[in-house]
Design a protein around this motif. Structure first.
Motif: not given
Ligand code: CMP
Length: 502
Positions: A374, A405-406, A424, A470
């Protein structure tokens, strides 16, 4: 002669002298040539005939200045060329051939005739007042064009001469060029190419230049005797000395196999299913070598059968592919997806029928290490469950680059934010190892959420948690571009609205 000169115009004096000389030389050459070679005198005869006709024409219309010059040129050329050709025949085909051990190669005869014609051409041009040198020097471009276009031809000519001088083969020899790419009996060597007749009775023309570069096997030199071989595999159970005896016996008396040097056998290799033996024998008829090989193989078969020496088949274990029922395979796939969904804490609360519905409507995708799954800001709305592998969640920094971040592993999910809110993508996700991911679309999720609206609260909490994370990352990296997201209460409302849950 005087009477003839008085009868014919004065300008024809030289022709009156040249015609009898040409005729005399032709008659002498024809009578001295061996009967088989007499047709080579045809060219000289034809030229003499043309010369006579042109002389007569001159006698009739020669006073016309427009016709006189071309006729002088034509007559002089034809008569001199006839004389030259007869002389070449006398020198090469009569004198040299009688004293040399072998006939003059055709390439030398052709080349000598060509040189004589060229000289005659130059002399004739001079006789009509044209300086041949001036024609060549008038145009440098013409010279360059002629030079370039003759490059290959001259290359072949020079190579042909070199081949004839070195004599790696003669007409009638069996040759193999470039490791067997072309093989056959040489039928002709001319100024441009060498013709070879293959054992399939197909004529192959090989340019002399390529022959001069190639490796040539000559099966007719130093003698017509050459060695051939047949390889046969015999059972490991057979003692080699018995096999040697049987094979030697087999090669004896085969039509085409020479008694001296006699056949021999060598043990060649230990194969998968047999010991390989090489039966070697000599033949003096290379053209029928393959037929001799075939006859030897026939005899080998009978000789080994008589001595009960087995030619074994290669031993192989054949595994029959098991017919896989596509329905059974799909059922197994769905069961695997269902187990992966059940392993995600967020979805574990769903009843089995909902998990099954999600599994049936999901799709397995594979990503290699380092591939972007993504990108931040994308407008896709699928959620991914990690069946196998590891991904990292990254946020792009204003300064360029990105911050992790993870790290998510098997049993985790991601992409739920866009799936649930339609926003988004909030971060980028990249595979760090080979990943098998289960992609679940918005529509598949909608039917499940309609049946189990309580899941929405759970999802809202996860979203809130991740969003807070985030935000913290953004603050830590002082990322001004990073936009703090909505909070839990508002999120739940947005999820309900996005999925049209009353
Ligand atoms: P989405 O915004 O659809 O696409 C990016 C994805 O990253 C988001 O959904 C979450 O599933 C994942 N994501 C974002 N921040 C974190 C986080 N701090 N820890 C784990 N997963 C995250």
């Amino acid at each position: 002669m005087d009477a003839l000169l008085r009868f014919l115009p004065r300008e024809l004096a030289s022709e009156v002298v040249a015609i009898p000389i040409a005729l005399a030389l032709l008659v002498v050459a024809f009578s001295l040539l061996p009967t088989k070679a007499r047709r080579r005198a045809r060219q000289a005869a034809a030229l003499l005939g043309l010369g006579v006709v042109a002389t007569l024409l001159r006698a009739v219309v020669g006073r016309d200045p427009a016709l006189n010059r071309p006729l002088v040129f034509f007559t002089t050329f034809a008569l001199l060329a006839s004389i030259g050709r007869s002389l070449v025949l006398l020198v090469l085909d009569v004198v040299v051939d009688r004293h040399a051990a072998r006939p003059t190669p055709k390439i030398f005869r052709d080349l000598s005739t060509a040189i004589v014609y060229m000289l005659v051409g130059l002399v004739t041009l001079r006789s009509v007042g044209v300086e041949p040198g001036s024609i060549l020097t008038t145009s440098a471009l013409l010279t360059a064009v002629v030079g370039l276009s003759l490059q290959d031809t001259l290359g072949n000519l020079v190579s042909g001469l070199a081949l004839q001088m070195q004599r790696p083969f003669d007409v009638g020899d069996w040759i193999e060029v470039d490791g067997g790419k072309h093989a056959g009996r040489v039928t002709e060597v001319n100024w441009r190419a060498t013709s070879v007749m293959t054992i399939d009775d197909v004529e192959v023309i090989l340019p002399n230049a390529s022959l001069a570069r190639a490796a040539i096997h000559n099966y007719s030199r130093p003698s017509t005797i050459s060695r051939r071989n047949v390889v046969v595999g015999v059972s490991y159970a057979a003692p080699p000395d018995r096999v040697h005896r049987a094979l030697l016996d087999a090669a004896r008396d085969v039509v085409g196999v020479l008694a001296t040097p006699g056949p021999s056998v060598r043990t060649l290799s230990f194969g998968d299913s047999a010991i390989h033996y090489q039966l070697l024998y000599h033949t003096n008829d290379h053209g029928h070598g393959l037929d001799v090989d075939g006859r030897v193989r026939d005899r080998v078969y009978y000789a080994l059968a008589r001595d009960r020496l087995e030619i074994p088949f290669p031993i192989r274990t054949i595994v029959q592919p098991q017919g896989v029922d596509p329905a059974a395979r799909r059922a197994a796939e769905i069961a695997r997806h269902e187990a992966a969904i059940a392993g995600v804490s967020l979805l574990a609360a769903l009843p089995p029928d909902s998990r099954r519905a999600l599994a049936e409507r999901s799709e397995l995708r594979m990503y290699g290490p380092g591939e972007a799954i993504l990108r931040k800001g994308d407008r896709s709305t699928e959620m991914f469950v990690i069946e196998e592998g590891e991904v990292s969640v990254e946020v792009p920094l204003g300064t360029g680059g990105s911050a992790d971040v993870a790290t998510l592993k098997q049993g985790d999910c991601f992409g739920e934010m866009a799936l649930l809110t339609g926003d988004p993508r909030s971060a980028a996700v990249r595979a760090t190892t080979l990943c098998h991911l289960l992609a679940i679309g918005h529509v598949a999720f909608q039917s499940v959420l309609c049946a189990h609206p309580e899941v929405v609260d759970e999802l809202g909490r996860l979203l809130d948690e991740r969003q807070a994370h985030l935000d913290a990352a953004a603050e830590a990296h002082n990322n001004t571009e990073f936009d703090a997201g909505p909070r839990s209460i508002r999120l739940i409302g947005r999820i309900r609205a996005f999925f049209k849950l009353g």
